[in-house]
Design a protein around this motif. Structure first.
Motif, short mmCIF file in Angstrom:
data_model
loop_
_atom_site.label_atom_id
_atom_site.label_comp_id
_atom_site.label_asym_id
_atom_site.label_seq_id
_atom_site.Cartn_x
_atom_site.Cartn_y
_atom_site.Cartn_z
N ASP A 1 -5.91 -0.29 8.50
CA ASP A 1 -4.63 -0.25 7.78
C ASP A 1 -4.38 1.13 7.19
OD1 ASP A 1 -4.23 -2.95 8.33
OD2 ASP A 1 -5.13 -3.60 6.44
N GLU B 1 -4.25 7.65 -6.25
CA GLU B 1 -4.68 7.39 -7.63
C GLU B 1 -6.00 6.62 -7.65
OE1 GLU B 1 -1.33 5.50 -9.51
OE2 GLU B 1 -0.27 7.42 -9.74
N ARG C 1 -1.39 3.69 8.38
CA ARG C 1 -0.37 4.05 7.39
C ARG C 1 -0.42 5.53 7.02
NH1 ARG C 1 3.10 0.67 3.77
NH2 ARG C 1 4.06 2.32 2.61
N PHE C 2 -1.66 6.07 6.88
CA PHE C 2 -1.85 7.46 6.46
C PHE C 2 -2.86 8.14 7.38
CE2 PHE C 2 -1.41 4.74 2.61
CZ PHE C 2 -0.08 5.04 2.31
N MET D 1 0.85 -1.17 0.00
CA MET D 1 0.00 0.00 0.00
C MET D 1 0.91 1.24 0.00
SD MET D 1 -2.81 1.22 2.86
CE MET D 1 -3.62 -0.34 2.92
N THR D 2 0.77 2.03 -1.06
CA THR D 2 1.55 3.26 -1.15
C THR D 2 0.61 4.45 -1.19
OG1 THR D 2 1.56 3.33 -3.58
CG2 THR D 2 3.34 2.07 -2.51
N LEU D 3 1.12 5.62 -0.78
CA LEU D 3 0.31 6.83 -0.82
C LEU D 3 -0.11 7.14 -2.24
CD1 LEU D 3 -1.00 9.22 0.58
CD2 LEU D 3 1.18 10.44 0.38
N GLN D 4 0.82 7.02 -3.18
CA GLN D 4 0.49 7.30 -4.58
C GLN D 4 -0.60 6.36 -5.08
OE1 GLN D 4 3.74 7.75 -7.31
NE2 GLN D 4 2.44 7.46 -9.09
N GLY D 5 -0.50 5.09 -4.79
CA GLY D 5 -1.50 4.12 -5.22
C GLY D 5 -2.88 4.40 -4.65
N VAL D 6 -2.91 4.75 -3.36
CA VAL D 6 -4.19 5.05 -2.71
C VAL D 6 -4.79 6.32 -3.30
CG1 VAL D 6 -5.26 5.72 -0.51
CG2 VAL D 6 -3.64 3.82 -0.58
N ALA E 1 -5.04 -1.22 -4.89
CA ALA E 1 -4.41 -0.12 -4.15
C ALA E 1 -4.34 -0.42 -2.65
CB ALA E 1 -5.17 1.18 -4.39
#
Length: 94
Positions: A73, A8, A77-78, A1-6, A53
């Motif tokens: 999650d 997008e 994470r964010f 899980m990445t910030l960019q993926g989430v 994502a």
């Protein structure tokens, strides 16, 4: 899980609507119970993007595909992102 993926995944209003509905639901939801105005195949695509994502988890109960928002999650994470997205999505739906 990445910030960019989430981010997008959440750029699309249909996917934000799915996330908002899951966040406000008392429990997990079957794919066919969402209030989205797209075809079934397009809806399937949106769920796939959210799943890849890491925003949702899908599993089967009998023949129903259930959707679970990975809220814990995402929050871990964010911090604050999910609450901001749901709040903004709710404000634009009103």
């Amino acid at each position: 899980m990445t910030l960019q993926g989430v981010l997008e995944a959440l750029v699309d209003p249909v996917r934000r609507s799915i996330v908002r509905q899951l966040a406000q639901a008392p429990g997990d939801m079957a794919c066919g119970t969402f209030d989205i105005s797209v075809s079934r195949s397009t809806g399937t695509h949106h769920f796939k993007v959210l799943r890849h994502a890491g925003v949702i988890r899908q599993y089967y109960v009998g023949t129903s595909r259930m959707n679970e928002l990975r809220a814990d999650d995402l929050t871990r994470r964010f911090p604050g992102l999910l609450a901001a997205v749901v709040s903004a999505s709710s404000a634009t739906e009103s």
